[in-house]
Scaffold this motif. Structure first.
Motif, short mmCIF file in Angstrom:
data_model
loop_
_atom_site.label_atom_id
_atom_site.label_comp_id
_atom_site.label_asym_id
_atom_site.label_seq_id
_atom_site.Cartn_x
_atom_site.Cartn_y
_atom_site.Cartn_z
N LYS A 1 -21.11 -41.50 1.30
CA LYS A 1 -21.78 -42.80 1.19
C LYS A 1 -20.70 -43.88 1.10
CE LYS A 1 -25.52 -43.38 -1.29
NZ LYS A 1 -26.50 -43.62 -2.38
N GLY A 2 -20.56 -44.65 2.17
CA GLY A 2 -19.56 -45.71 2.17
C GLY A 2 -20.18 -47.07 1.96
N CYS A 3 -21.41 -47.27 2.45
CA CYS A 3 -21.99 -48.60 2.33
C CYS A 3 -23.48 -48.57 2.03
CB CYS A 3 -21.72 -49.42 3.59
SG CYS A 3 -22.64 -48.87 5.05
N LEU B 1 -13.29 -47.15 1.66
CA LEU B 1 -14.58 -46.61 2.12
C LEU B 1 -15.39 -46.04 0.96
CD1 LEU B 1 -16.20 -46.00 4.85
CD2 LEU B 1 -14.18 -47.43 4.90
N GLU B 2 -14.69 -45.53 -0.04
CA GLU B 2 -15.40 -45.11 -1.25
C GLU B 2 -15.37 -46.28 -2.22
OE1 GLU B 2 -14.80 -41.72 -4.74
OE2 GLU B 2 -13.19 -43.08 -4.21
N THR B 3 -16.53 -46.80 -2.59
CA THR B 3 -16.54 -47.82 -3.63
C THR B 3 -16.18 -47.16 -4.96
OG1 THR B 3 -18.89 -47.45 -3.99
CG2 THR B 3 -18.29 -49.22 -2.46
N CYS C 1 -20.81 -48.59 8.18
CA CYS C 1 -19.50 -47.95 8.11
C CYS C 1 -19.40 -46.60 8.80
CB CYS C 1 -19.03 -47.84 6.66
SG CYS C 1 -19.74 -46.47 5.73
N HIS D 1 -10.84 -58.83 0.62
CA HIS D 1 -11.39 -57.78 -0.24
C HIS D 1 -10.89 -56.43 0.24
CE1 HIS D 1 -14.27 -60.62 -2.07
NE2 HIS D 1 -14.24 -61.17 -0.88
N HIS D 2 -10.66 -55.53 -0.71
CA HIS D 2 -10.02 -54.26 -0.36
C HIS D 2 -10.91 -53.38 0.51
CE1 HIS D 2 -9.04 -55.66 -4.44
NE2 HIS D 2 -7.79 -55.33 -4.17
N ASN D 3 -12.16 -53.21 0.06
CA ASN D 3 -13.11 -52.38 0.79
C ASN D 3 -12.62 -50.98 1.15
OD1 ASN D 3 -15.67 -53.74 1.16
ND2 ASN D 3 -14.51 -55.30 2.25
N GLN E 1 -25.67 -49.08 4.05
CA GLN E 1 -26.22 -50.22 4.77
C GLN E 1 -26.09 -50.09 6.29
OE1 GLN E 1 -23.77 -53.31 2.64
NE2 GLN E 1 -25.79 -54.11 2.10
N CYS F 1 -7.15 -41.01 2.98
CA CYS F 1 -7.95 -40.71 1.78
C CYS F 1 -9.01 -39.66 2.05
CB CYS F 1 -8.56 -41.98 1.21
SG CYS F 1 -10.06 -42.57 2.02
N ARG G 1 -21.84 -51.25 -2.25
CA ARG G 1 -20.90 -51.99 -1.38
C ARG G 1 -20.93 -53.49 -1.69
NH1 ARG G 1 -16.29 -51.08 0.57
NH2 ARG G 1 -17.09 -48.97 0.88
N TYR H 1 -12.12 -40.02 3.02
CA TYR H 1 -13.52 -40.32 2.70
C TYR H 1 -14.36 -40.58 3.96
CZ TYR H 1 -17.32 -41.67 -0.41
OH TYR H 1 -18.51 -41.73 -1.08
N CYS H 2 -13.76 -41.18 4.96
CA CYS H 2 -14.52 -41.41 6.20
C CYS H 2 -14.47 -40.20 7.12
CB CYS H 2 -13.97 -42.63 6.95
SG CYS H 2 -12.38 -42.35 7.77
N ARG I 1 -10.79 -47.24 6.67
CA ARG I 1 -10.06 -48.34 6.02
C ARG I 1 -8.58 -48.00 5.87
NH1 ARG I 1 -9.42 -53.62 5.86
NH2 ARG I 1 -9.71 -54.57 3.82
#
Lengths: 174, 749, 329
Positions: A56-58, B192-194, A63, B188-190, A60, A117, B274, A119-120, A153
C-alpha cells in the motif's frame, strides 16, 4: 424518498454492510473469508489473508505499489473492492516464484539492482511481467511509458529498465 | 587483500524484496491488532472548540478515541536535536494533543483506534470537531515582513551566520559581479511506504516496529516522551520503504502509537495515509535565496554573499543550512552566509535528501555558471581554478577529487568542443543545451561512539550485529561484505543482523553517514574477533599455529594459515571445537573524530546534463545526465551506483516537477497526493551514467568510506538549469522549472 | 478519509442494476472504480449502496451505421484503445485512451465510467474546503486559491474545476452519442449535451437521472477521423493529467483550404472542450499558420484566467497552432 426494498429486484442479492463470507481465488488457491463490502482487495490481501507482498503506497491509485493481476491483467488492488473479485482469478507477487525458484524477472531485478527500499518492487515486478505478456516492451520508450504507472521513489528506474530488457531479450531467444 | 569489499555483490536482501516476503513495519502480525488513524486539524491556526465523539463511537468497531482531553501529557518537553547526535530526536519541539491550540493544518487533534482500518477511517470522519479559526500565515509572501535573523540552526548545533573578511568591501571592489535571487517551492519526501508504527505493550515494556531511519532515535525519543526507561522500549525495523529524511526524525505519531496501544490495551498499528504524509513528517521548506558573487577578470572569486529566507514552524528555528557548501567548495576570502526565518503556520520542516546542499548548491552553481558567461570562461575551468586545496578554516581536505570529477565527467559526457553560445542548437521544436555543476556534501561527525558485535559459532558460521536499519541503502549487503573481509570468512557463512535496539548501538543512518559509521564499527568488531581467534590459536599448544607471531597468521575463507607456509593452519571451526568453545564474540567500537578535526570534510562530485526545451511550450525534458563522484572507498559499486543515480534523479524531480505551496486562505498544502505532487516516473528518465573517482581517505574511519546517499542529488538540478540556459538563454530563478516559468523567462530573478 | 459502511449488490442484468440504484436514494453504480472508490475513501462521495455493473454484457465493440462503432459502456479503456476498428477509424481516440492514466488503470476503467470521471480540483477532493461542486452554495475556494491547473474556458463564478478526461475530448470532437437505460427507459444524449458546464449548478455534471446507466457510446462514421490525432502536453512525461491536450481531425482540400475540421481541447475547460469557434474560423479558409493562430485566438477570446493559470491560454494557443501546422505539413 423512502427505500422500498420489497420491490427492488436486488433484494435477495444485497450484501453487507456487515461482514459476510466471500470466496477469493488467489494464486490458484481458494480462500473463504468474512469481509465487509467496503474492504478493498488490497486490504483483504494484506490484513485478512496475510499476503503482505502487495504494498500500500497511496491507497489512491496514484503509485502502482498495489499492482496485482485480475484474470491475467494488471490492475490496482487499492481501487478494487474484494467483493468485485469473486469469480475472478487474482495473482499476487506471492505466486510468482515457483517451487522456491525465482521468476526470471525477479532474478533480473536482483541482478540489475532494480530496487533499493523494495517497497514498490512487487508492484514493479507484477507490472513488468505483464508488460512483456502485453507486448508493450518493444522499445525503450515503450517500456518507460507502459511502466509509468509504477512509481519508484528510490529512482531505480534505469535498473528496472535493464532488468526488463534482459528478460525480454531472453524470452525472444536472443 | 579484500575479497568482497569493493565488489558489485547483489543485495543479500534481494530475494526478500522481489518475492514480497520481507516484512515492513505495517505488516507485523499480532493477535488482537487494532488500527489507529490520526485526525488532522482542518484549520492551520486557531483552537479546537469542541469534539463530539457521539457518532464516531456509535459507528461500530471503535476501541478508543484520543483527543487533547484524554491524551497523556508527555514526560519531557521535546527538543529539536538532529537524530545523528544520538539523543532524543523529535521532529519538532511540540507534541500535539496536549492542549486545544492548532498551529498548522493537519496537526493531530484526535486519534481513533478501531478493529479495522475501514472502521477507524469511518469513525474518524464522523468525529464532529469545531474550531475557532485564526488567520494563517504560512508563506513567504504573507510572512516576509515578520522575518527575523536566525541565531542557530539544527537545534542549536550550527551557527546561522558565517562571516569572514569584508564581503561588502570586496563586492564594491570586484571587477565582475553576479547577483541573483531564487525562489524554491517546498518539497515532500514521499517514500513509497508512508511512516507506520506498530506498538505492543507487555506490562511496562513496549515494542515498536517503526519505519525509521534510526531505531535508536525512535527508542530515545519515545522513552523520553513517555518518561520510561530506555530498557523498556525496544524498536525493531527490518525493512523500511524509503526514508529520504522523512524518517530521520521521530515524529509525534510514533509516540502516539505507543500511547494508543496503552489506551486500548491492544497492539496498535498507526500508519499515515498518503495525504497525511504531507503534514506529518516535515518537508523541505519554501525558501528564497540570494547570492552575490564578486570576482576578478581572471575568474578568481573575491566575494560570496549567500542569504536565505525560509518559513519554519511557530516553535522551531529550523532551516536546512544553505551555505555549508558555498562557504568552502570554492576558495574565497570574503564571505557572508546567513539565514532568515519566518515563523508561520507549518509544522517544523526537516531533513529532505541533500538537506541544505541541494538548494544551496543550486544557487551557488547556477551563479558560477552566470559568472563563467560574464567572464567568457569555460565553467569547468572556472570551478577548478577556484576549488582550493584547503577548506574555509585552512584545513586540508581529508580527501578531495573535485577537479578529477569535473574532468572525468567532461570526458564521459563529451563536454569538449561545446559552443557555449545559448540558443544555438535546435532539433524540431526543441532547443538543446548542456550544463555542468560542481557538487559537495559534508561529512558530519556529530555522532557518539558506534558499536557492532561479531560472533562466530563453532561450526564456522558468523553473525554480525548492529542496530542499523535497512531502508534501501544496502547496509545489509555492504556490512556483510565488511564483516566477511574483516573476519576473513566467506560471505555465505555470515549473516548480518540489524534493525533492533537490542543490538549494539549505531546512530541513525542520516546525513550520508550510515556507511561510514556502520562500516567502521563492523570492521572493528570483525577484525577484533579475528585477532582474538588468532591469538587463541597461537597460544594453543594443540594448534598447528602454536607459537607463531599473530602478525604472521593470515585468514581467508575461515581458515588461519601461516604467511610463511600456507600448508600450516587450521580453520576457526577446528580451533573452537577442539577447545569446546561454542562460540566467540567481540564487540567493536568506533569513536568518530571530533567536529573540530583539522580537516576539510566534504564528498565531492560533478554533474552534467543535457536538456531539450520545447521552444514554444517551455516544457523541459532531460535527455542525458552524467555524474562523477569521489566518495572515498566504495564498499559495493553496484549499490553505490544505485544510490547516486537515485540522488541524481531526485535532482531531476526537484528541477522540473516537485513543488508544493500552501493555500493562503486555509493554510493547507495545495497538493497532497502522488497524482498532483509530481515525482519522476519511468518515462521521465534520461540516459544516465555514474562513475567514481577514487580517493583515499584515512580520516573518515578505518575503511575510508564517505557517504553516497546525498551527494548524487547535489548539483543535479543546477546542471539542468544551466543546460536550460544554454538551450534558451533564459536563467531559471525558480524551482520547479515548470512550463510557465520557462515560458515567462525564468521567474522572479 | 473514510470508508463508510456500504451495501454491495452485483447486478446480473441491466434492468436489475437500474432497478437497484433507482430504488435506493444513496446508491451509485460501481464500474471500474478508479474514481468511485478513490472519492468514496476521501469522503467526497457518500453512497451507501454500490451496484457493481462489471458483470453486465457491455464490453462489446460493434459496427453501426456504415462505419460507426458502438462501444459498450463496460469496455475497458485499454481494450478500446487497441481495438483495430478504433485504431483504424479513430486513431486520435486510441491515442487519447493510451495517454490517459496508466496501463493498470486503463485495464480497470470502463468507457462509461470515464464519462463520469470527476475533477481533480484539490478543493473538491479535500472533502473540507468550500466547494460548490461538492456542497452547493458553499463557495468556490479555487477562484482565489491555488489554481494553476484550473480551467480557463467554460468557467463560472461558481466553479473553475477542470474536466480531467482525455478520451472524452476525442468523443466530443467526434460527436459521439451517449446511450443510457434508466428507470424511464432508454435515452440517447449527444455528447456535448452530456457534459454540463458549471454555470450556477456545478454539482450537476450530467443530465442523468438517478439510476440511469450509460450502456453504450456510439461513435459515428467519420472519414476525416481516420487521420485524427491526439497530443497531450504535461509536466511529467507520463501518468499525469493534461496541462493542455489537442484532438484534431482535419481535411484540407486541393486548394489548401480547410474543408473539414474537428478540434477539441483537454485540460483547459470545465468540460471536454469542443473548439467550435476555432473550427468556424477555419473551415473554408486557407490552412495557414496565421489562420490557425487567429482561430486559436478566437477560441480563447472569452477565456477567464487567474494569475496562476493565465499561461495556459498562451500555452494552449501555441499547442493548437503547432498541432494544426503539423497535421497540415
Amino acid at each position: 424518498m423512502a427505500i422500498n426494498q420489497s420491490t427492488a429486484p436486488a433484494e435477495t442479492g444485497l450484501r453487507g454492510p456487515r461482514g459476510e463470507p466471500v470466496t477469493l481465488d488467489v494464486n490458484g488457491a481458494t480462500y473463504a473469508i468474512e469481509l465487509e463490502p467496503r474492504v478493498s482487495l488490497l486490504d483483504a490481501l494484506r490484513d485478512h489473508l496475510d499476503m503482505t507482498g502487495t504494498k500500500k503506497g497511496c491507497d489512491q491509485g496514484t503509485c502502482g505499489a498495489c499492482t496485482v493481476w485480475m484474470d491475467g491483467r494488471r490492475v490496482l488492488s487499492c481501487l478494487t473492492l474484494a467483493y468485485s473479485c469473486e469469480g475472478h482469478q487474482i495473482a499476487t507477487i506471492e505466486g510468482i516464484a515457483q517451487d522456491g525458484e525465482l521468476h526470471p524477472m525477479q532474478q533480473a531485478f536482483i541482478d540489475h539492482d532494480a530496487f533499493q527500499c523494495g517497497y514498490c518492487t512487487p508492484g514493479q515486478i507484477m507490472s513488468a511481467i505483464a508488460l512483456l505478456r502485453e507486448g508493450n516492451a518493444t522499445t525503450d520508450a515503450d517500456i518507460a511509458e507502459h511502466m509509468s504507472g509504477n512509481i519508484c521513489r528510490c529512482q531505480a528506474y534505469p535498473n528496472i529498465h535493464a532488468a526488463i530488457r534482459e528478460v525480454r531479450d531472453a524470452d525472444d531467444g536472443g | 587483500m579484500s575479497p568482497v569489499v569493493g565488489k558489485p555483490v547483489n543485495r543479500v536482501d534481494g530475494p526478500d524484496k522481489v518475492t514480497g516476503t520481507g516484512r515492513y513495519c505495517g505488516e507485523i502480525v499480532l493477535p488482537g491488532l487494532a488500527y489507529g488513524l490520526i485526525v488532522g486539524a482542518a484549520v492551520a491556526n486557531g483552537r479546537v472548540v469542541s469534539i463530539d465523539e457521539t457518532a464516531a463511537r456509535a459507528a461500530g468497531g471503535v476501541f478508543g478515541i484520543m483527543t487533547h482531553r484524554n491524551t497523556p501529557k508527555v514526560a519531557n518537553q521535546p527538543r529539536l536535536i538532529p537524530s545523528l547526535a544520538g539523543q532524543p530526536a523529535p521532529g519538532e519541539s511540540f507534541f500535539p494533543m496536549q492542549d486545544d491550540v492548532v498551529h498548522y493544518w493537519g496537526q493531530p487533534v484526535a486519534l481513533v483506534v478501531a478493529d479495522s482500518e475501514e472502521a477507524a477511517a469511518h469513525a474518524a470522519a464522523l468525529l464532529d470537531i469545531t474550531y475557532e479559526p485564526g488567520v494563517p500565515v504560512a508563506t513567504i509572501a504573507d510572512g516576509r515582513a515578520s522575518a527575523t535573523q536566525a541565531k542557530t540552526l539544527f537545534g542549536g548545533l550550527m551557527p546561522a551566520t558565517d562571516e569572514r573578511g569584508d564581503v561588502e568591501g570586496a563586492l564594491a571592489a570586484a571587477e565582475v559581479t553576479v547577483d541573483a535571487t531564487y525562489h524554491f517551492a517546498a518539497n515532500h519526501h514521499n517514500p513509497l511506504e508512508t511512516s507506520v508504527t506498530t506498538a505492543q505493550w507487555d506490562g511496562d515494556r513496549v515494542t515498536l516496529w517503526d519505519s525509521t531511519m534510526g531505531v535508536r532515535a525512535s527508542q530515545l525519543t519515545v522513552a523520553s516522551l513517555l518518561g520510561i526507561p530506555l530498557s523498556d522500549v525496544r524498536v525493531i525495523t527490518h525493512f523500511v520503504g524509503g526514508g529520504f529524511g522523512s524518517k530521520a526524525m521521530v515524529w509525534p505519531h510514533v509516540t502516539l502509537a505507543a500511547m494508543a496501544a496503552r489506551h486500548v490495551g491492544r497492539p496498535v498499528r498507526l500508519a499515515l495515509t498518503r495525504p497525511q504524509s504531507f503534514t506529518s513528517n516535515g518537508h523541505r521548506e519554501e525558501q528564497e535565496q540570494r547570492i552575490t558573487l564578486g570576482a576578478g577578470r581572471d575568474g578568481r572569486l573575491t566575494a560570496i554573499r549567500h542569504r536565505k529566507l525560509s518559513v519554519t514552524s511557530p516553535f522551531d528555528d529550523w532551516a536546512e543550512p544553505a551555505t555549508g557548501v558555498s562557504t568552502q567548495i570554492y576558495g574565497c576570502d570574503n564571505y557572508l552566509g546567513d539565514h532568515q526565518l519566518i515563523h508561520g503556520n507549518t509544522m517544523t520542516p526537516t531533513f529532505t535528501r541533500a538537506p541544505g546542499e541541494s538548494l544551496g548548491s543550486f544557487t551557488l552553481e547556477t551563479a558560477m555558471d552566470r559568472l563563467a558567461y560574464e567572464l567568457g570562461m569555460d565553467p569547468i575551468e572556472l570551478r577548478i581554478m577556484n576549488h582550493p586545496p584547503v577548506d574555509n578554516h585552512g584545513n586540508p581536505w581529508s580527501s578531495d577529487g573535485m577537479a578529477d570529477c569535473l574532468r572525468r565527467g567532461a570526458d564521459l559526457f563529451g563536454w569538449a568542443g561545446r559552443d557555449p553560445t545559448p540558443g544555438t542548437r535546435q532539433e524540431g521544436n526543441d532547443l538543446i543545451g548542456t550544463g555542468v555543476a560542481g557538487a559537495g556534501y559534508p561529512v558530519a561527525f556529530m555522532m557518539p561512539v558506534q558499536h557492532a558485535r561479531a560472533r562466530i559459532f563453532h561450526d564456522g558460521s558468523v553473525v554480525i550485529q548492529t542496530s542499523a536499519q535497512e531502508f534501501g541503502i544496502g547496509v545489509t549487503t555492504s556490512m556483510s561484505q565488511v564483516g566477511a573481509d574483516g573476519l576473513g570468512v566467506d560471505m555465505d557463512v555470515l549473516r548480518f543482523e540489524a534493525g533492533d535496539t537490542d543490538l549494539p548501538n549505531t546512530t541513525s543512518a542520516v546525513g550520508s553517514m550510515g556507511a561510514t559509521m556502520q562500516s567502521s564499527a563492523v570492521h572493528n568488531a570483525a577484525t577484533t574477533l579475528r585477532n582474538d581467534l588468532i591469538a587463541h590459536a597461537v597460544n594453543d599448544g594443540k594448534s598447528p599455529l602454536h607459537g607463531l607471531s599473530p602478525s604472521s597468521v593470515k585468514v581467508a575463507d575461515g581458515r588461519m594459515t601461516s604467511t610463511l607456509d600456507p600448508s600450516i593452519g587450521e580453520s576457526y571451526a577446528d580451533l573452537l571445537q577442539r577447545n569446546r568453545l561454542l562460540d566467540m564474540e567481540a564487540l567493536g567500537s568506533w569513536t568518530p573524530p571530533g567536529m573540530d578535526t583539522p580537516h576539510g570534510l566534504l564528498t565531492f562530485g560533478a554533474q552534467f546534463a543535457e536538456v531539450a526545451v520545447d521552444k514554444d511550450l517551455g516544457l523541459v525534458r532531460v535527455r542525458r545526465m552524467t555524474g562523477v563522484f569521489a566518495p572515498g572507498r566504495v564498499l559495493n559499486p553496484k549499490l553505490a551506483r544505485s544510490q547516486l543515480l537515485g540522488g541524481m534523479l531526485w535532482g531531476l524531480g526537484q528541477a522540473l516537477l516537485e513543488g508544493n505551496q500552501i493555500d493562503r486562505q486555509s493554510g493547507r498544502w495545495a497538493l497532497n497526493n502522488l497524482g498532483e505532487y509530481l515525482v519522476p516516473v519511468h518515462a521521465d528518465i534520461p540516459d544516465i551514467q555514474v562513475d567514481f573517482v577514487e580517493v583515499e581517505d584515512d580520516v573518515v574511519g578505518p575503511l575510508g568510506v564517505k557517504g553516497v546517499g546525498e551527494v548524487g542529488q547535489v548539483g543535479a538540478a543546477a546542471a539542468i538549469a544551466n543546460a536550460v540556459f544554454h538551450a534558451t538563454g533564459r536563467r531559471m530563478n525558480e524551482l520547479p522549472m515548470t512550463a510557465e516559468v520557462v515560458m515567462n523567462g525564468g521567474g522572479p530573478g | 478519509m473514510t470508508m463508510r459502511p456500504i451495501t454491495f449488490f452485483r447486478a446480473g442484468s441491466i434492468d436489475e442494476a437500474v432497478a437497484a440504484v433507482s430504488s435506493h436514494p444513496d446508491s451509485a453504480f460501481l464500474a471500474g472504480g478508479t474514481t468511485e472508490i478513490d472519492l468514496l475513501r476521501l469522503n467526497v462521495v457518500q453512497p451507501t449502496l454500490l451496484v457493481d455493473v462489471n458483470d453486465l454484457p457491455l464490453t462489446y465493440l460493434e459496427d453501426v451505421d456504415d462505419g460507426g462503432v458502438r462501444i459498450g459502456a463496460m469496455a475497458r479503456m485499454s481494450d478500446v484503445a487497441r481495438a483495430p476498428r478504433i485504431v483504424e477509424r479513430y486513431p486520435g481516440m486510441s491515442q487519447a485512451l493510451l495517454l490517459g492514466a496508466s496501463e493498470q488503470l486503463r485495464n480497470m476503467a470502463s468507457m462509461g465510467g470515464n464519462m463520469c470521471q470527476r475533477t481533480r480540483c484539490s478543493y473538491f477532493r479535500d472533502g473540507q474546503s468550500p466547494c460548490n461542486k461538492r456542497e452547493p452554495g458553499s463557495g468556490c475556494s479555487a477562484l482565489t486559491g491555488i489554481n494553476r491547473g484550473h480551467a480557463v474556458l467554460g468557467t463560472s463564478e461558481q466553479c473553475i474545476a477542470t474536466h480531467p478526461s482525455d478520451v472524452a475530448v476525442a468523443l466530443v470532437a467526434l460527436d459521439a452519442m451517449i446511450r443510457t437505460i434508466g428507470p424511464d427507459g432508454t435515452n440517447a444524449i449527444p455528447i456535448e449535451r452530456f457534459f454540463l458546464r458549471p454555470a450556477d449548478t456545478p454539482s450537476i455534471e450530467h443530465p442523468l437521472a438517478h439510476g440511469e446507466l450509460i450502456v453504450a457510446i456510439d461513435v459515428p462514421a467519420l472519414p476525416v477521423a481516420r487521420t485524427s490525432r491526439y497530443v497531450k502536453h504535461r509536466d511529467r512525461a507520463s501518468y499525469e493529467f493534461a496541462l493542455v491536450s489537442v484532438f484534431s481531425a482535419m481535411r484540407v482540400d486541393d486548394a489548401g483550404n480547410v474543408a473539414e475540421l474537428r478540434l477539441a481541447l483537454g485540460g483547459v475547460g470545465t468540460v471536454p472542450w469542443r473548439a467550435h469557434r476555432a473550427e468556424e474560423a477555419l473551415i473554408g479558409r486557407p490552412a495557414t499558420p496565421e489562420n490557425f493562430a487567429a482561430a486559436a485566438d478566437a477560441e480563447f477570446a472569452d477565456a477567464r484566467t487567474t494569475p496562476m493559470n493565465e499561461f495556459m491560454v498562451t500555452f494552449a494557443k501555441r499547442a493548437i497552432v503547432r498541432e494544426l501546422s503539423e497535421v497540415t505539413s
